[in-house]
Write a protein that holds these residues in place. Structure first.
Motif, PDB file in Angstrom:
ATOM      1  N   ASP A 380       0.414  -1.257  -0.218  1.00 13.66           N
ATOM      2  CA  ASP A 380       0.091   0.312  -0.027  1.00 13.66           C
ATOM      3  C   ASP A 380       1.193   1.404  -0.133  1.00 13.66           C
ATOM      4  O   ASP A 380       0.529   2.229  -0.122  1.00 13.66           O
ATOM      5  CB  ASP A 380      -1.285  -0.217   1.181  1.00 13.66           C
ATOM      6  CG  ASP A 380      -2.028  -1.012   1.382  1.00 13.66           C
ATOM      7  OD1 ASP A 380      -1.954  -1.314   0.294  1.00 13.66           O
ATOM      8  OD2 ASP A 380      -3.039  -0.960   1.893  1.00 13.66           O
ATOM      9  N   ALA A 381       2.030   1.336   1.093  1.00  7.42           N
ATOM     10  CA  ALA A 381       2.398   2.517   1.078  1.00  7.42           C
ATOM     11  C   ALA A 381       3.627   2.802  -0.287  1.00  7.42           C
ATOM     12  O   ALA A 381       3.380   4.080  -0.647  1.00  7.42           O
ATOM     13  CB  ALA A 381       4.046   2.302   1.776  1.00  7.42           C
ATOM     14  N   GLU A 382       3.496   1.998  -1.100  1.00  9.79           N
ATOM     15  CA  GLU A 382       4.093   2.177  -2.276  1.00  9.79           C
ATOM     16  C   GLU A 382       3.524   2.347  -3.638  1.00  9.79           C
ATOM     17  O   GLU A 382       3.693   3.004  -4.440  1.00  9.79           O
ATOM     18  CB  GLU A 382       5.376   0.432  -2.685  1.00  9.79           C
ATOM     19  CG  GLU A 382       6.199   0.184  -1.833  1.00  9.79           C
ATOM     20  CD  GLU A 382       6.885  -1.668  -2.747  1.00  9.79           C
ATOM     21  OE1 GLU A 382       7.970  -1.731  -2.738  1.00  9.79           O
ATOM     22  OE2 GLU A 382       5.945  -2.568  -2.340  1.00  9.79           O
ATOM     23  N   LEU A 383       1.924   2.122  -3.027  1.00  8.14           N
ATOM     24  CA  LEU A 383       1.523   2.424  -3.825  1.00  8.14           C
ATOM     25  C   LEU A 383       0.910   4.130  -3.848  1.00  8.14           C
ATOM     26  O   LEU A 383       0.295   5.150  -4.981  1.00  8.14           O
ATOM     27  CB  LEU A 383       0.077   2.118  -4.328  1.00  8.14           C
ATOM     28  CG  LEU A 383      -0.246   0.308  -4.827  1.00  8.14           C
ATOM     29  CD1 LEU A 383      -1.577  -0.360  -4.245  1.00  8.14           C
ATOM     30  CD2 LEU A 383      -0.185  -0.194  -6.249  1.00  8.14           C
ATOM     31  N   PHE A 384       1.226   4.411  -3.141  1.00  7.31           N
ATOM     32  CA  PHE A 384       0.990   5.893  -2.641  1.00  7.31           C
ATOM     33  C   PHE A 384       1.707   6.563  -3.171  1.00  7.31           C
ATOM     34  O   PHE A 384       2.067   7.991  -3.882  1.00  7.31           O
ATOM     35  CB  PHE A 384       0.516   6.418  -1.125  1.00  7.31           C
ATOM     36  CG  PHE A 384      -0.218   6.319  -0.375  1.00  7.31           C
ATOM     37  CD1 PHE A 384      -1.600   7.152  -0.891  1.00  7.31           C
ATOM     38  CD2 PHE A 384      -0.701   4.592   0.085  1.00  7.31           C
ATOM     39  CE1 PHE A 384      -2.906   7.196  -0.239  1.00  7.31           C
ATOM     40  CE2 PHE A 384      -1.861   3.884   0.939  1.00  7.31           C
ATOM     41  CZ  PHE A 384      -2.885   5.196   0.555  1.00  7.31           C
ATOM     42  N   ASP A 385       3.383   6.118  -3.397  1.00  5.88           N
ATOM     43  CA  ASP A 385       4.467   6.565  -3.713  1.00  5.88           C
ATOM     44  C   ASP A 385       3.509   6.583  -5.613  1.00  5.88           C
ATOM     45  O   ASP A 385       4.294   7.852  -6.342  1.00  5.88           O
ATOM     46  CB  ASP A 385       5.853   5.984  -3.279  1.00  5.88           C
ATOM     47  CG  ASP A 385       5.800   6.286  -2.105  1.00  5.88           C
ATOM     48  OD1 ASP A 385       5.094   6.936  -1.616  1.00  5.88           O
ATOM     49  OD2 ASP A 385       6.699   4.939  -1.692  1.00  5.88           O
ATOM     50  N   GLU A 386       3.245   5.756  -6.016  1.00  8.09           N
ATOM     51  CA  GLU A 386       3.352   5.209  -7.186  1.00  8.09           C
ATOM     52  C   GLU A 386       2.328   6.176  -7.900  1.00  8.09           C
ATOM     53  O   GLU A 386       2.511   7.004  -8.575  1.00  8.09           O
ATOM     54  CB  GLU A 386       2.845   3.971  -8.152  1.00  8.09           C
ATOM     55  CG  GLU A 386       2.926   3.736  -8.934  1.00  8.09           C
ATOM     56  CD  GLU A 386       3.883   3.272  -9.832  1.00  8.09           C
ATOM     57  OE1 GLU A 386       4.467   3.762 -10.666  1.00  8.09           O
ATOM     58  OE2 GLU A 386       4.868   2.663  -9.458  1.00  8.09           O
ATOM     59  N   TRP A 387       1.221   6.604  -7.071  1.00  7.55           N
ATOM     60  CA  TRP A 387       0.114   7.520  -7.142  1.00  7.55           C
ATOM     61  C   TRP A 387      -0.143   8.592  -6.529  1.00  7.55           C
ATOM     62  O   TRP A 387      -1.271   8.157  -5.921  1.00  7.55           O
ATOM     63  CB  TRP A 387      -1.576   6.467  -7.942  1.00  7.55           C
ATOM     64  CG  TRP A 387      -1.165   5.303  -8.989  1.00  7.55           C
ATOM     65  CD1 TRP A 387      -1.189   6.130  -9.847  1.00  7.55           C
ATOM     66  CD2 TRP A 387      -0.787   4.412  -9.479  1.00  7.55           C
ATOM     67  NE1 TRP A 387      -1.392   4.987 -10.750  1.00  7.55           N
ATOM     68  CE2 TRP A 387      -0.910   3.628 -10.598  1.00  7.55           C
ATOM     69  CE3 TRP A 387      -0.876   2.912  -8.305  1.00  7.55           C
ATOM     70  CZ2 TRP A 387      -0.594   3.098 -11.086  1.00  7.55           C
ATOM     71  CZ3 TRP A 387      -0.492   1.939  -8.484  1.00  7.55           C
ATOM     72  CH2 TRP A 387      -0.280   1.911  -9.951  1.00  7.55           C
TER      73      TRP A 387
END
Length: 426
Positions: A380-387
């Motif tokens: 989830d944290a990486e997805l926030f960085d991605e989007w």
């Protein structure tokens, strides 16, 4: 910068840019409003003028390629109730910027006429639904017409007969099923005038501004002051860019929560009514949205239309089969049953490696595969960085991530049935 000068009556002495006459070169929807409700108020005329002018300019100014994809558009629009509307232009511009990622300058100027004073309208229960002829609005018509109060469907169409036919046919199918519905259809478009080509741009990112304005006019006339529904699955409403090459104007935001909040502010300010705009399917995948259609009216599925290119289809086809909406539609339908939609091409069965790099179907499928892999593999944290778009105060980020993870599982489940498409997950 492209400048458009819209007018009523005689042409202005000093036109600014492309000159277009309202209810002449631009079909504002006034006649449709009169057909639906009788006499049209000056405020309704003004709102139709604003919305139809925006729609005409959007379709009449072609985008460039890549870094020139975004445009700068300046519009001069005549209104009667200028004191009531001019203060809303910053909201209009902000909404349009979010919708199309273009730079918009809206200039309202005074036109003669009698201003419209607010008149009390007897309120009545019920909702208004934007009815496009697609699967999502069809699902909402089924779901919300089961209430005791009638559901009012509002449709918009241009000269595209395929859309008009789909809307009318689906409405009849719903009536035959016993749904408690009324249908209010509006024709809003434009005509070619000299060098101006009314449909040179196909993206139509601002269509929901027009659509929601038509819905608000209908809701006000019917006394339905509470809820206007815009039904769009979360994949297409939030519409996270499939990859970094699709940021900004390359991803549509026609039903994005940020846009709906801004449109709510604009329509409340224009009418003085506390309208509420809701998307009941914001956290649902396309597969989850269409379940009531599969269960109740499966024969309506091939009639519905989800394609961005449906006005340009070859004979015998209703969908291109290569755009992202076609892919998402097909995945949703094939999750339940064989898809009988008439696609112009079958990209899923094509040998992926043999398609040219510039092939639109190949590119779209590869990007959809890339999105799927990210939601399968990233935290989830990486997805926030991605989007970073997920940080919007109008988005339930945890719910959105869960929805996209379910969509990724649905995509893999269907594409795994087509060996030729396996490389998209490589």
């Amino acid at each position: 910068m492209a400048t458009f000068h819209f007018y009523r009556g005689g042409p202005p002495a000093v036109p600014l840019g492309t000159l277009l006459k309202l209810d002449g070169d631009v079909i504002t929807g006034r006649k449709s409003a009169e057909d639906n409700f009788g006499d049209v108020s000056s405020l309704e005329m003004d709102l139709l003028a604003i919305a139809s002018s925006i729609f005409a300019a959007d379709r009449g100014q072609q985008r460039g390629e890549r870094e020139r994809f975004a445009r700068t558009l300046e519009l001069h629009i005549p209104v009667i109730n200028i004191g009531r509307l001019i203060g809303l232009t910053p909201i209009i511009e902000k909404t349009l910027r979010r919708l199309s990622n273009d730079t918009w300058k809206i200039s309202l100027y005074q036109h003669t006429g009698t201003t419209c004073e607010p008149e009390p309208v007897k309120t009545s229960p019920g909702k208004v639904l934007l009815f496009s002829g697609g699967l999502d609005s069809l699902a909402a018509a089924i779901e919300f017409s089961n209430d005791q109060d009638a559901l009012a469907l509002v449709s918009h169409h241009t000269m595209n007969r395929q859309t008009t036919t789909a809307q009318a046919t689906l409405y009849k199918m719903l009536l035959d099923r016993g749904c408690n519905l009324t249908h209010h259809s509006f024709f809003v478009s434009a005509r070619d005038r000299g060098p101006f080509e009314h449909a040179v741009e196909n993206s139509q990112r601002t269509r929901s501004f027009l659509f929601l304005t038509l819905a608000a006019i209908t809701a006000n006339r019917l006394g339905r002051r509470e809820i206007m529904l815009i039904a769009e699955n979360g994949q297409m409403a939030i519409h996270l860019p499939l990859n970094s090459a699709r940021i900004a104007a390359f991803s549509t935001h026609t039903a994005h929560p940020d846009v709906l909040v801004q449109m709510q502010l604009f329509l409340r300010g224009a009418f003085g009514i506390e309208f509420v705009i809701q998307n009941p399917y914001l956290l649902k995948t396309k597969k989850e949205v269409i379940e009531p259609i599969v269960k109740n009216v499966p024969d309506a599925i091939p009639v519905s239309n989800s394609c961005w290119k449906n006005s340009r289809m070859t004979k015998g086809a209703s969908h291109c089969g290569e755009c992202i909406p076609c892919f998402i539609r097909r995945i949703a339908i094939e999750s339940y049953q064989p898809d009988k939609t008439a696609y112009a091409r079958d990209v899923f069965k094509a040998k992926f490696g043999s398609l040219e790099p510039g092939d639109e179907g190949r590119r779209n499928l590869a990007d959809l595969g890339e999105l799927t892999l990210k939601f399968e593999r990233l935290s989830d944290a990486e997805l926030f960085d991605e989007w970073p778009e997920l940080f919007s105060e109008n988005i339930d980020a945890p719910g959105t991530i869960k929805m996209y993870r379910r969509a990724a599982a649905e995509t893999r489940a269907i594409l795994s049935k087509y060996p030729s498409s396996a490389p998209v997950f490589a």
